[in-house]
Design an enzyme around this catalytic site. Structure first.
Site, PDB file in Angstrom:
ATOM      1  NE  ARG A 146      61.621  -2.210   9.744  1.00  0.00           N
ATOM      2  CZ  ARG A 146      61.645  -1.890   8.456  1.00  0.00           C
ATOM      3  NH1 ARG A 146      60.553  -2.051   7.715  1.00  0.00           N
ATOM      4  NH2 ARG A 146      62.744  -1.415   7.893  1.00  0.00           N
ATOM      5  CE  LYS A 170      62.494   1.005  11.752  1.00  0.00           C
ATOM      6  NZ  LYS A 170      63.878   1.004  12.251  1.00  0.00           N
ATOM      7  CG  HIS A 241      64.079  -7.066  14.745  1.00  0.00           C
ATOM      8  ND1 HIS A 241      62.993  -6.440  14.150  1.00  0.00           N
ATOM      9  CD2 HIS A 241      65.167  -6.461  14.214  1.00  0.00           C
ATOM     10  CE1 HIS A 241      63.421  -5.503  13.320  1.00  0.00           C
ATOM     11  NE2 HIS A 241      64.732  -5.496  13.342  1.00  0.00           N
ATOM     12  NE  ARG A 244      63.705  -6.204   9.697  1.00  0.00           N
ATOM     13  CZ  ARG A 244      63.252  -5.708   8.550  1.00  0.00           C
ATOM     14  NH1 ARG A 244      62.277  -6.313   7.905  1.00  0.00           N
ATOM     15  NH2 ARG A 244      63.780  -4.607   8.034  1.00  0.00           N
ATOM     16  CG  HIS A 267      67.301  -2.534   5.476  1.00  0.00           C
ATOM     17  ND1 HIS A 267      68.205  -3.571   5.557  1.00  0.00           N
ATOM     18  CD2 HIS A 267      66.556  -2.597   6.611  1.00  0.00           C
ATOM     19  CE1 HIS A 267      68.011  -4.231   6.678  1.00  0.00           C
ATOM     20  NE2 HIS A 267      67.012  -3.665   7.339  1.00  0.00           N
ATOM     21  CE1 TYR A 276      70.103  -9.403   9.355  1.00  0.00           C
ATOM     22  CE2 TYR A 276      69.844  -7.554   7.874  1.00  0.00           C
ATOM     23  CZ  TYR A 276      69.475  -8.232   9.011  1.00  0.00           C
ATOM     24  OH  TYR A 276      68.484  -7.732   9.808  1.00  0.00           O
TER      25      TYR A 276
END
Length: 295
Positions: A146, A170, A241, A244, A267, A276
């Site tokens: 990110r 995150k 992004h 990514r 994630h 994806y």
């Protein structure tokens, strides 16, 4: 101006729940808009029922806010009023009967491998900033970082002799990511030849610096990517992004396991990674339509 209850709630989600600064900022923007609405309507939190909420959401819709934006607002208000109810600050929760609008499925933009090659070929390798740009692009595409993770990378996070780097994503979750040889070579070139020239006599732990010798910002990376994409002649809405997304899509198309991609991207929920697979299926359909004689 947000209320004291809203300010208390924002402190709770940042300190006790460990949400990222960007997430807290998004909640603050939503609550500020709601507080402004209540002030216009001359209502307090005790006056809020589901009709007040519906009026507010309809006002957002009339102002042209997207469904995804309204859905986020519903999520923000649902969590905020659940907090107020739990703390005994309101008698009832007006969000219990409110449903968010359905989100349209949005597949992120992805570059083809040929477009990635064109983008990576843009930086001028005879200049200090060109070498920095090359290393930055190669690292983004090699790792799927990110942009917030990229700009916060420090020298201590690199373990290039092992082909690895570590980052905090995150939810303050640390993960270890492998780095390819090409990206390692350009990182070493940048650290040896360019970064000292940018740094001059200043001090900074962050890896990537701007032309003033200070850590490059998220906005700085965003603007840089826009400029390089334009120079590459790529006519897509590309952001940091996008690299990514391209990283994840390309390794999936080449046979990577979905769980591995989930770990690489950081994630927490594999359903986030599954988008994806839809992109890859879309690519299969495109190839079929292009090459099958009876498509």
């Amino acid at each position: 101006m947000i209320s004291s209850d809203m300010a208390d709630y924002l402190r709770v989600i940042q300190v006790e729940r460990g949400l990222s600064q960007n997430t807290v900022k998004a909640y603050q923007q939503d609550l500020t808009a709601f507080a402004r609405f209540l002030e216009e309507q001359k209502k307090s939190k005790d006056d809020v029922d589901h009709l007040v909420i519906l009026t507010f959401l309809n006002q957002l819709r009339a102002a042209g806010r997207a469904n995804s934006s309204i859905a986020r607002m519903v999520t923000t208000l649902r969590k905020y009023f659940a907090y107020l109810k739990k703390e005994g600050l309101v008698a009832h929760d007006p969000m219990q009967t409110i449903k968010p609008p359905k989100k349209a499925q949005h597949l992120p933009a992805v570059l083809t491998i040929e477009e990635v090659d064109r983008l990576l070929a843009v930086p001028d390798l005879t200049t200090t900033l060109g070498i920095r740009n090359k290393a930055l692009l190669e690292l983004l595409y090699a790792t799927g970082l990110r942009v917030s993770e990229l700009v916060n990378l420090t020298l201590d996070d690199l373990h290039l002799d092992l082909g690895l780097l570590q980052t905090i994503g995150k939810g303050d979750k640390e993960r270890i990511i492998p780095v390819g040889e090409v990206a390692i070579d350009w990182l070493n070139t940048y650290l040896r030849d360019s970064r000292p020239k940018l740094l001059k006599k200043q001090k900074a732990d962050q890896i990537f610096l701007n032309d003033h010798g200070r850590p490059i910002s998220r906005q700085g990376v965003w603007l840089l990517i826009k400029q390089l994409v334009a120079q590459a002649g790529i006519h897509k809405d590309v952001s940091p992004h996008t690299l990514r997304h391209s990283f994840a899509t390309h390794i999936l198309e080449n046979g990577a396991d979905l769980r591995v991609v989930q770990e690489l991207l950081g994630h927490s929920d594999i359903s986030t990674t599954q988008i994806y697979t839809h992109i890859s299926k879309g690519r299969l359909t495109q190839v079929y339509d292009q090459f099958h004689p009876r498509a």
